[in-house]
Design an enzyme around this catalytic site. Structure first.
Site, PDB file in Angstrom:
ATOM      1  N   LYS A 120       3.037  17.593 -44.682  1.00 37.17           N
ATOM      2  CA  LYS A 120       4.211  16.543 -44.829  1.00 37.17           C
ATOM      3  C   LYS A 120       4.853  16.685 -46.007  1.00 37.17           C
ATOM      4  O   LYS A 120       6.001  16.795 -46.104  1.00 37.17           O
ATOM      5  CB  LYS A 120       3.320  15.424 -44.599  1.00 37.17           C
ATOM      6  CG  LYS A 120       4.294  14.103 -44.653  1.00 37.17           C
ATOM      7  CD  LYS A 120       3.816  12.863 -45.607  1.00 37.17           C
ATOM      8  CE  LYS A 120       3.569  13.047 -46.753  1.00 37.17           C
ATOM      9  NZ  LYS A 120       3.220  11.553 -47.436  1.00 37.17           N
ATOM     10  N   ASP A 138       4.984  10.589 -41.949  1.00 34.66           N
ATOM     11  CA  ASP A 138       4.261   9.711 -42.785  1.00 34.66           C
ATOM     12  C   ASP A 138       3.513   8.710 -41.860  1.00 34.66           C
ATOM     13  O   ASP A 138       3.804   8.499 -40.662  1.00 34.66           O
ATOM     14  CB  ASP A 138       4.636   9.550 -43.907  1.00 34.66           C
ATOM     15  CG  ASP A 138       5.599   8.554 -43.795  1.00 34.66           C
ATOM     16  OD1 ASP A 138       6.146   8.026 -42.672  1.00 34.66           O
ATOM     17  OD2 ASP A 138       6.230   7.739 -44.793  1.00 34.66           O
TER      18      ASP A 138
END
Length: 213
Positions: A120, A138
């Site tokens: 991420k 997220d």
């Protein structure tokens, strides 16, 4: 969700916010990388407050290594997991100097090899600092993707891959920002603001709220 609905969703996001930006404050790829590393399990507001004081002192790998772990921790002590994050940031800075000439690499493999940098974080840096059309998932984006029916998945990697499949290429550069902001301010975890949502009629969530809370 049909391809037609997906297009309509992102057309509306684009019309409402043509030029979305990260809420993390940064001027360079290195500043962004540090900010994203700090942001895990922390709010962007808390990170910005910390980096506002930190970056005038250390906003390059050289300066961060010179500051050291013990010197860094007082600047970030209000952020969750700050001892571990401090160690990772200083070690990451050392590796940038040793292996990358002090520059933040612009590819996922090299980024993910850095301490404290996962997929991420790497995707956020690639998208925001290097304008690559990648999708960083997220908790907000994971929730929105599943709740709306846009890109259901059991884990963040499944959702990421599905989003890349279903989102038309012309929207991909900004898609991460639109979905994140929508999840942060409208499609909230406990109290989704369905009555005021600009994609409510396209969303396939069966339990929409009936009043703004």
């Amino acid at each position: 969700m049909t391809p037609e609905k997906v297009v309509q969703i992102f057309e509306r996001f684009e019309k409402a916010n043509p030029d979305p930006r990260s809420e993390l404050q940064f001027c360079t790829p290195y500043e962004l990388l540090v900010a994203v590393m700090l942001s895990a399990q922390a709010t962007d507001i808390s990170v910005n407050k910390a980096t506002e004081k930190l970056y005038p002192v250390a906003n390059t790998p050289e300066a961060m290594v010179k500051l050291g772990v013990e010197g860094l921790m007082p600047y970030v002590k209000t952020i969750n997991l700050y001892p571990t994050k401090s160690r990772n940031i200083v070690k990451m800075s050392e590796i940038l100097l040793e292996k990358h000439g002090g520059a933040v690499p612009d590819n996922r493999e090299a980024l993910e090899a850095l301490p404290g940098v996962g997929r991420k974080t790497a995707n956020v840096v690639l998208n925001n600092a290097f304008q690559q059309a990648v999708m960083a998932v997220d908790t907000h984006i994971f929730r929105v993707s599943n709740r709306t029916g846009l890109a259901p998945g059991k884990n963040v990697l499944e959702v990421e891959k599905r989003l890349v499949e279903v989102i038309p290429p012309r929207f991909m550069m900004n898609a991460h920002h639109w979905l994140l902001l929508h999840g942060r301010y409208v499609c909230k975890a406990r109290e989704p603001q369905c009555p005021g949502c600009l994609i409510s009629d396209l969303c396939e969530y069966p339990d929409k709220t009936v009043k703004v809370v």
